[in-house]
Design an enzyme around this catalytic site. Structure first.
Site, short mmCIF file in Angstrom:
data_model
loop_
_atom_site.label_atom_id
_atom_site.label_comp_id
_atom_site.label_asym_id
_atom_site.label_seq_id
_atom_site.Cartn_x
_atom_site.Cartn_y
_atom_site.Cartn_z
CD GLU A 39 0.56 1.87 3.92
OE1 GLU A 39 -0.67 2.02 4.06
OE2 GLU A 39 1.16 0.85 4.28
CB CYS A 73 -4.71 -4.93 3.39
SG CYS A 73 -3.18 -3.98 3.19
#
Length: 644
Positions: A301, A393
């Site tokens: 990421e 998230c």
């Protein structure tokens, strides 16, 4: 009523956020997103906090339930982000169920908190005695940061201090443990830095600012600890004053930058601010997708190398879009430069808003700019929408930002010695705030982003002259202003990016901005290898994409191309099925063909599937933020750009 980021009176900023006495988004996509947020997304999120085990973890920590901890170590952070979302919404519309959730959960957190202020259900339940022993991955301070931000939102939106007391006890504990020296080290996921500064701004407690500054200055010295992806992934390879570019995990880096700017403006540290500005400039120039998305590699990421921006494999995490907006907003306050509002607009209307389905029920974690017809055959691809995730998230990152959108619309300043109201984002709204020794009220009427007329009517004005400053987006080729005197003027932006009109304004007077929303072709920087020979279509703030649902029968999205000189026709829809209000773009395009029976997927120039395999077809583009609401077909933002 104050928003998520409110510099202290002594902070060194060019602009100040509004102290809103009245704020309402009255129409357009932003209002629609808030309505869906409150009616659909937040009730779903609250339900998932029960189903996924977040709230049960806290009950176990409070001694009110038995069982084992469920989920990743940062489960508490999702609770805190949903609480923050609820706080921003409850200030505008009474909601008994949402208020009940917020009140009950604040009391649960208070009961779960340990006597010394520590609060983290994972370490209290699953690993007692291991506090701060694995900060590289533990997310303990990351969770603390989101708790603090939820408490600040509750205090600013309604005056409620129950959660603030919990947050302060935790922050006091952190100061006791980490302020005297490095102590256990640094959290591998920055977030607490910006939160601590905001807690200082609410309470005036200097130790919170000192601790945030210490965390910022300690990065780059190996205090995070060893990690399989290395120190760059955790932003611990270079001090923030000297790091030239954003590297590593995108969300971590962006949250850290928000904290860096907060510390810089509160301490008057121009060197620290300049370092963050330089990284923003580098990121914008070489690491940002056309949609505003950030993080070019799905694995880890992370940010990639400069100009590494593949349309299919870029991760463009939803949390990164939200964090980018938060960083840019702080830089806007610090510098007064419209370019930060430009990036906020690009990100908000494209990468960020595309993450959630139109009905508010499902979310992307990653936001690609290409989806191939056979995408369903890929294994382990996280870039598909779902209501919730094991690592959840992103959904509450969307809800908390959407719930506070009006706070990103405008600021005030002293422009050349004249009190100035700056309007950065254009949407139908009503605002009222203290201004220039009196009270300013205004109403914005517009059909933006579908049309470019923006009318600002003064509904209440302070005595004496003041200025209205309107951001002029760089994509508007022809921009004009209609003044209250009836004059129509070219709206040339000043050195900061605003058209400024100063006069002795009176209630009832109107200033009208006309922005040019002519569709335009966009081509990539030649160093972006993955996009060479391609073009994309934009209209106003919106990036468009070609989705299979809109193409002629037999025309595959993967075969589409745009010829030189292509011109687009605008087709308005009041309520396109699955999408809602939109403007489609249609043009005469090409289908390149390219099917082959066997062999490698390459050819000798001039060989099979060359120019004689092309055929004419109509191509249709839909705003990127509205894609994937009508089935799971192929999609492309970038398509080949060829001679016709």
């Amino acid at each position: 009523m104050e928003g998520p980021a409110v510099p202290s009176p002594g902070a060194r900023t060019a602009h100040r956020p509004l102290r809103l006495e009245h704020a309402e988004l009255t129409g357009g996509p932003l209002r629609q997103w808030q309505d869906v947020n409150r009616r659909v997304s937040l009730p779903l999120a609250v339900g998932w906090l029960e189903k996924a085990g977040n709230l049960r973890n806290l009950r176990i920590a409070a001694g009110e339930a038995d069982g084992e901890f469920r989920g990743p170590v940062y489960m508490d952070s999702d609770v805190h982000k949903v609480l923050e979302s609820a706080a921003w919404h409850l200030r505008e519309v009474p909601d008994e169920a949402l208020a009940d959730f917020a009140g009950r959960t604040a009391l649960l957190l208070e009961r779960a908190q340990q006597d010394d202020g520590y609060l983290d259900s994972h370490y209290q339940v699953a690993a007692p005695g291991r506090r701060y022993a694995q900060l590289v991955d533990s997310h303990e301070l990351y969770c603390a940061g989101h708790l603090i931000q939820a408490a600040v939102a509750a205090r600013r939106s309604s005056g409620d201090t129950k959660l603030l007391a919990v947050a302060r006890r935790f922050a006091d504990h952190l100061a006791d443990v980490f302020l005297p020296g490095p102590g256990p080290g640094l959290d591998g996921h920055p977030e607490v830095e910006t939160a601590l500064v905001e807690l200082y701004r609410v309470t005036g407690e200097e130790r919170y600012l000192e601790l945030s500054a210490a965390f910022v200055e300690r990065r780059g010295h190996g205090l995070v600890g060893r990690h399989k992806h290395g120190t760059m992934h955790r932003q611990d390879h270079l001090p923030v004053r000297t790091a030239p570019t954003l590297t590593g995990h995108a969300v971590r880096g962006l949250y850290l930058e928000a904290g860096v700017v907060d510390v810089a403006v509160e301490t008057g540290d121009e060197e620290l601010l300049a370092a963050s500005v330089a990284r923003w400039e580098d990121m914008t120039a070489a690491k940002t997708s056309l949609t505003g998305g950030l993080g070019s590699r799905q694995v880890g990421e992370v940010f990639g190398e400069r100009y590494e921006l593949p349309p299919d494999l870029s991760y463009n995490e939803t949390c990164a879009s939200a964090a980018s907006i938060q960083w840019s907003w702080r830089l806007l306050l610090a510098t007064g430069e419209a370019r930060y509002a430009d990036l906020i607009e690009r990100t908000l209307y494209n990468a960020f808003s595309a993450a959630r389905s139109t009905d508010g029920r499902t979310y992307y974690k990653g936001n690609p700019l290409t989806r191939r017809p056979d995408h369903a055959e890929a294994v382990g691809d996280p870039r598909c929408r779902d209501e919730w995730f094991f690592s959840a998230c992103c959904p509450p990152a969307v809800t908390r930002l959407v719930a506070s959108l009006e706070h990103y619309a405008a600021t005030v300043s002293e422009h050349a010695g004249v009190p100035t109201f700056h309007l950065h984002q254009y949407a139908p709204m009503e605002l009222a705030c203290p201004f220039a020794g009196g009270r300013l009220g205004l109403r914005v009427e517009t059909d933006y982003p579908w049309h470019g007329r923006v009318a600002i009517t003064i509904t209440e004005a302070p005595a004496g002259p003041f200025a209205l400053a309107l951001r002029i987006p760089p994509w508007s080729a022809r921009t004009t202003l209609e003044t209250p005197d009836g004059a129509r003027l070219d709206a040339a932006p000043d050195e900061h990016g605003y058209a400024v009109v100063s006069r002795d304004w009176r209630a009832g007077e109107q200033l009208v901005l006309h922005l040019d929303l002519t569709p335009r072709l966009t081509v990539p920087h030649p160093r972006i290898d993955a996009l060479r020979g391609s073009a994309a279509v934009e209209r106003g703030p919106l990036v468009y994409c070609f989705e299979q649902a809109d193409q002629e029968e037999g025309a595959e999205v993967d075969d589409l191309a745009l010829p030189l000189g292509v011109a687009f026709e605008e087709v308005e829809h009041a309520d396109l099925a699955g999408v809602g209000r939109t403007v489609l773009l249609r043009a005469a395009g090409l289908a390149l063909g390219g099917a082959h029976e066997a062999g490698l997927p390459y050819r000798t120039h001039g060989g099979p599937y060359a120019e004689d395999s092309r055929c004419r077809t109509s191509v249709t583009a839909v705003p990127y933020f509205q894609w994937d609401n009508r089935g799971d077909g192929a999609m492309r933002v970038w398509v080949p750009f060829v001679s016709g």
